[in-house]
Motif scaffolding. Structure first.
Motif, short mmCIF file in Angstrom:
data_model
loop_
_atom_site.label_atom_id
_atom_site.label_comp_id
_atom_site.label_asym_id
_atom_site.label_seq_id
_atom_site.Cartn_x
_atom_site.Cartn_y
_atom_site.Cartn_z
N PRO A 31 -27.19 -7.18 -39.62
CA PRO A 31 -26.53 -8.07 -38.65
C PRO A 31 -26.92 -7.76 -37.21
CG PRO A 31 -24.95 -7.38 -40.31
CD PRO A 31 -26.21 -6.55 -40.53
N LYS A 32 -27.12 -6.48 -36.90
CA LYS A 32 -27.53 -6.11 -35.54
C LYS A 32 -28.94 -6.59 -35.24
CE LYS A 32 -27.43 -4.22 -31.50
NZ LYS A 32 -26.70 -4.93 -30.41
N SER A 35 -28.73 -10.23 -34.65
CA SER A 35 -28.05 -10.58 -33.40
C SER A 35 -28.98 -10.50 -32.19
CB SER A 35 -26.84 -9.67 -33.18
OG SER A 35 -27.23 -8.35 -32.86
N ASN A 36 -30.15 -9.89 -32.37
CA ASN A 36 -31.16 -9.90 -31.30
C ASN A 36 -31.70 -11.31 -31.06
OD1 ASN A 36 -31.00 -7.10 -30.99
ND2 ASN A 36 -32.58 -6.72 -32.52
N THR A 39 -26.69 -15.64 -31.80
CA THR A 39 -25.39 -15.26 -31.23
C THR A 39 -24.22 -15.63 -32.14
OG1 THR A 39 -25.30 -17.36 -30.01
CG2 THR A 39 -26.22 -15.44 -28.86
N SER A 40 -24.38 -16.65 -32.99
CA SER A 40 -23.28 -17.12 -33.83
C SER A 40 -23.05 -16.17 -35.00
CB SER A 40 -23.58 -18.53 -34.36
OG SER A 40 -22.65 -18.88 -35.37
N SER A 41 -21.82 -15.67 -35.13
CA SER A 41 -21.48 -14.81 -36.27
C SER A 41 -21.56 -15.58 -37.58
CB SER A 41 -20.06 -14.24 -36.08
OG SER A 41 -20.01 -13.36 -34.98
N ILE A 44 -25.22 -15.69 -38.61
CA ILE A 44 -25.60 -14.36 -39.10
C ILE A 44 -25.02 -14.13 -40.49
CG2 ILE A 44 -25.29 -11.87 -38.74
CD1 ILE A 44 -25.39 -12.43 -35.72
N ARG A 240 -20.30 -5.21 -36.47
CA ARG A 240 -20.05 -6.20 -35.42
C ARG A 240 -18.60 -6.12 -34.94
NH1 ARG A 240 -22.95 -8.99 -32.19
NH2 ARG A 240 -22.08 -11.05 -32.61
N GLY A 361 -17.44 -15.12 -40.73
CA GLY A 361 -18.09 -15.42 -39.45
C GLY A 361 -17.45 -16.60 -38.75
N ASP A 365 -15.67 -16.75 -35.13
CA ASP A 365 -16.05 -17.71 -34.09
C ASP A 365 -14.86 -18.54 -33.62
OD1 ASP A 365 -18.68 -16.88 -34.14
OD2 ASP A 365 -19.36 -18.46 -35.51
#
Length: 391
Positions: A31-32, A35-36, A39-41, A44, A240, A361, A365
């Motif tokens: 997930p990290k 996330s690069n 932006t949306s969980s 991801i 996260r 997620g 959000d």
């Protein structure tokens, strides 16, 4: 009554060790990496479910197919011989991405490779173990899996600080070592109980029909799906959650899961013994009640040190659930259908793992990270209601 071959069971545990370290590294750090770019969980979370789409379609098919084939290496081993080396290759490729497209391609191919051997390697346990000893055997292979997760979260969190590539390199190297041990030490024609009798050609329709004929099997599979909904979402997103809600860094959040892995590891074999003595249903029920209590308490805690204390308790209760669930499914399998029922086990856990990360997620959000443990509690309650219907 047959006796448990502890040596063979321990060696077979390297298969579970390999899958556990891979998924622990994957869930903790992927997930990290995503996330690069994203932006949306929810997105991801959706990408994190790709492995379960393969599991949904490929693993039941592979499990059924491995019940019926016959090669000089056995029924299950050919799938390990193809899947495990390919998985190693793609695990190594994941952290060497050049952009989002190459990252997603590498994780897709790794997931596909893992799906080729997960059902067969797990089906080997009941293949070589008398029915009355399967909870003990599963506790041993889960003990090995616990070691894999512990290495992933403890050593992986240290390696992450040196380079984001290193946890994946560690996982790939240990999967390769596990394959060498399994291929060298497990010989199906020698080790499998009633090897010739166990061969049975099964098609999809027949496999599903047999699996769902017993109402208890259906309720057990739905319970399995529910508790994986609760647990997997939290495992996938805890790094996260730690970063965005608790205000700690990624390595500290990943390290926190070490406390679950360590207590799971310590309690894995006792959980199998308890399951043998009290029965699988009663042991799983106790585990679910305990997990519900822990999740309820964690809703109100924001201190990472206190969370880690409760994670120790969660690891114990998760062991009571997880150690006894697959033997419970295998116990319901007729001769020749172990691969099929193994596929059903992964089918229902995969449905949960497909739905849970993007669903959680969306929760993040819409209403924020605060409610992660309430989400876990809800699905543990659902699992508790289903398990009570299993005879």
């Amino acid at each position: 009554m047959g006796k448990l071959n502890y040596k063979k069971t321990f060696l077979l545990g390297f298969g579970f060790f390999a899958t556990s370290i891979t998924w622990s590294v994957y869930n903790a750090f992927m997930p990290k990496l995503l996330s690069n770019f994203i932006t949306s969980s929810a997105i991801i979370g959706f990408i994190m479910t790709f492995d379960n789409y393969f599991a949904l379609f490929i693993q039941p098919a592979v499990g059924m197919y491995s019940d019926g084939i016959k090669t000089r290496f056995g029924r299950r081993m050919p799938f390990l011989m193809v899947g495990m080396p390919l998985a190693v290759l793609f695990i190594f490729l994941i952290p060497n991405y050049k952009g989002l497209a190459t990252l997603v391609a590498a994780l897709l191919l790794m997931n596909l490779s893992m799906s080729l051997f997960r059902s067969p390697v797990i089906a080997l346990m009941p293949d070589i173990t008398p029915e009355e000893e399967r909870s003990k055997a599963n506790s041993i292979i889960n003990f090995m899996g616990g070691i894999g997760s512990l290495i992933a979260f403890f050593i992986g969190s240290i390696l992450w600080n040196l380079s984001p590539k290193y946890p994946f390199y560690l996982a790939g190297a240990l999967v390769l070592l596990s394959f060498i041990i399994l291929f060298t030490c497990i010989k199906e024609k020698r080790d499998v109980i009633n090897y010739e009798q166990a061969e049975k050609k099964i098609n999809f329709k027949e496999g599903f029909k047999v699996a769902f004929k017993n109402p208890s099997t259906k309720f057990l599979l739905m319970a399995i799906s529910a508790w994986f909904m609760g647990y997997n979402g939290i495992e996938t997103f805890f790094t996260r959650y730690g970063e965005m809600y608790l205000g700690i860094d990624v390595s500290a959040a990943a390290f926190s899961f070490t406390f679950i892995s360590l207590s799971f590891l310590v309690f894995a074999i006792p959980a199998g013994m308890i399951g043998t003595k009290l029965g699988k249903k009663k042991t799983i029920t106790i585990g679910l009640i305990g997990a519900m209590a822990v999740f309820f308490i964690l809703i109100f805690i924001k201190n990472i040190l206190i969370i880690r204390v409760f994670f120790v308790a969660l690891g114990i209760f998760w062991a009571m659930i997880n150690i006894n669930s697959y033997p419970f499914v295998a116990q319901m399998s007729p001769i020749g259908y172990l691969g099929t029922f193994t596929g059903m086990y992964y089918l229902f856990s995969s449905i949960a793992n497909i739905v849970s990360p993007p669903l959680l997620g969306v929760v993040f959000d819409l209403i924020g990270f605060k409610w992660m443990f309430a989400y876990g509690l809800f699905f543990m309650i659902i699992a508790f209601l289903f398990i009570r219907k299993v005879e």
